[in-house]
Design an enzyme around this catalytic site. Structure first.
Site, mmCIF file in Angstrom:
data_model
loop_
_atom_site.group_PDB
_atom_site.id
_atom_site.type_symbol
_atom_site.label_atom_id
_atom_site.label_comp_id
_atom_site.label_asym_id
_atom_site.label_seq_id
_atom_site.Cartn_x
_atom_site.Cartn_y
_atom_site.Cartn_z
ATOM 1 C CG ASN A 8 -1.924 1.251 1.532
ATOM 2 O OD1 ASN A 8 -1.966 2.112 0.465
ATOM 3 N ND2 ASN A 8 -2.455 1.184 2.406
ATOM 4 C CE LYS A 10 -0.519 2.996 4.808
ATOM 5 N NZ LYS A 10 -0.467 3.267 6.338
ATOM 6 C CG HIS A 91 -5.999 1.781 4.947
ATOM 7 N ND1 HIS A 91 -5.780 2.896 5.692
ATOM 8 C CD2 HIS A 91 -5.259 0.982 4.831
ATOM 9 C CE1 HIS A 91 -4.549 2.447 6.408
ATOM 10 N NE2 HIS A 91 -4.061 1.318 5.496
ATOM 11 C CD GLU A 93 -3.318 5.512 6.544
ATOM 12 O OE1 GLU A 93 -3.078 5.510 5.564
ATOM 13 O OE2 GLU A 93 -2.439 4.940 7.433
ATOM 14 C CD GLU A 159 -3.798 -2.619 7.323
ATOM 15 O OE1 GLU A 159 -2.691 -2.820 6.900
ATOM 16 O OE2 GLU A 159 -4.487 -1.407 6.950
ATOM 17 N N GLY A 165 1.738 2.356 11.158
ATOM 18 C CA GLY A 165 2.812 3.301 10.779
ATOM 19 C C GLY A 165 3.674 3.742 12.112
ATOM 20 C CB SER A 201 4.662 -2.090 12.175
ATOM 21 O OG SER A 201 4.267 -0.676 12.486
HETATM 22 P P1 PGA Z 1 2.395 0.411 7.966
HETATM 23 O O1 PGA Z 1 0.949 0.424 7.384
HETATM 24 O O2 PGA Z 1 2.999 -1.069 7.244
HETATM 25 O O3 PGA Z 1 3.300 1.477 7.459
HETATM 26 O O4 PGA Z 1 2.111 -0.002 9.245
HETATM 27 C C1 PGA Z 1 0.266 -0.526 6.805
HETATM 28 C C2 PGA Z 1 -1.246 -0.097 6.181
HETATM 29 O O5 PGA Z 1 -1.739 0.865 6.585
HETATM 30 O O6 PGA Z 1 -1.655 -0.902 5.137
#
Ligand code: PGA
Length: 238
Positions: A8, A10, A91, A93, A159, A165, A201
């Site tokens: 992803n 983003k 997601h 976010e 997640e 993140g 992560s």
């Molecule tokens: P991350 O994000 O690996 O940076 O924690 C995962 C995601 O949001 O899909």
């Protein structure tokens, strides 16, 4: 079946990163089955053209309406016609910054499926909901998948919001417990057994241990997917 390795991007990377990223994966990944790279809408066509026959292309979102006066939005059909075969829906976010409710998520899943896309359906609890994860996830699953009758193109991604993140990865025990719970909800409420990816992560150092778990159907990777070599290392660890 090969576990899924989904990236992803983003709102990161750029057009100029696409050729070298795809070339690296092409040269360095022996097993490219079920490897999906989700990129911003504007880059979909370029990425899909470059990745054609190498890895799958995915979008990070789509809108639920088929067409019309929705300035700035992109329909599932447009995503598909740009060359994507997958789309991430729900997601955290999107839920957090763009007000996506379970009801919106459910409409988007239906729209994506009818456009012929495979859906990576994200669920996860916030830190303050951790004690209460069952209730939160149950509601996200039941409401998000409401009305779906054909589940063959749906993949779930768990997640935990507190692990995205942050560098804080859920413990192996957490992942085992939560994935077993999600599996039981899918079975009880919908009678299905879907791949359940873990995200939050994930990096080359921890991906093998996570993917070795029976109820983990693969990983969804944010930060550690931005560079092709790091993403390829994760893909090789399955
Ligand atoms: P991350 O994000 O690996 O940076 O924690 C995962 C995601 O949001 O899909």
């Amino acid at each position: 079946m090969d576990k899924y390795i989904a990236a992803n991007w983003k709102m990161n990377n750029d057009f100029s990163d696409i050729p070298s990223y795809v070339e690296y994966l092409d040269k360095n990944l022996e097993n490219k089955n079920n490897v999906v790279v989700c990129v911003p809408h504007v880059m979909l066509k370029t990425f899909a053209d470059a990745a054609n026959g190498i890895v799958e292309t995915g979008a990070e979102n789509c809108y639920f309406a088929e067409k019309g006066a929705y300035t700035g939005e992109t329909s599932a059909k447009m995503v598909k016609s740009a060359g994507a075969s997958y789309v991430i829906i729900g997601h955290s976010e999107r839920r957090q910054y763009f007000g996506e409710t379970n009801e919106i998520v459910s409409k988007k899943i239906a729209a994506a499926l009818s456009a012929g896309l495979k859906v990576i359906f994200c669920i996860g609890e916030k830190l303050e909901q951790k004690e209460n994860f069952k209730e939160v996830l149950n509601e996200q699953i039941v409401d998000g998948l409401a009305g779906i009758t054909d589940f063959s193109d749906i993949i779930v991604a768990y997640e935990p919001v507190w692990a995205i993140g942050t560098g804080v990865v859920a413990t192996i025990d957490d992942i085992k417990t939560v994935h077993a719970y999600i599996k039981s909800v899918l079975k009880e409420k919908f009678g299905v057994d879907l791949p359940i990816l873990y995200g939050g992560s994930v990096k080359p150092e921890n991906s093998a241990e996570i993917m070795a778990l029976e109820d983990v159907g693969g990983v969804l990777v944010g930060g550690a997917c931005l560079k092709a070599d790091s993403f390829a290392q994760i893909a090789k660890s399955r």
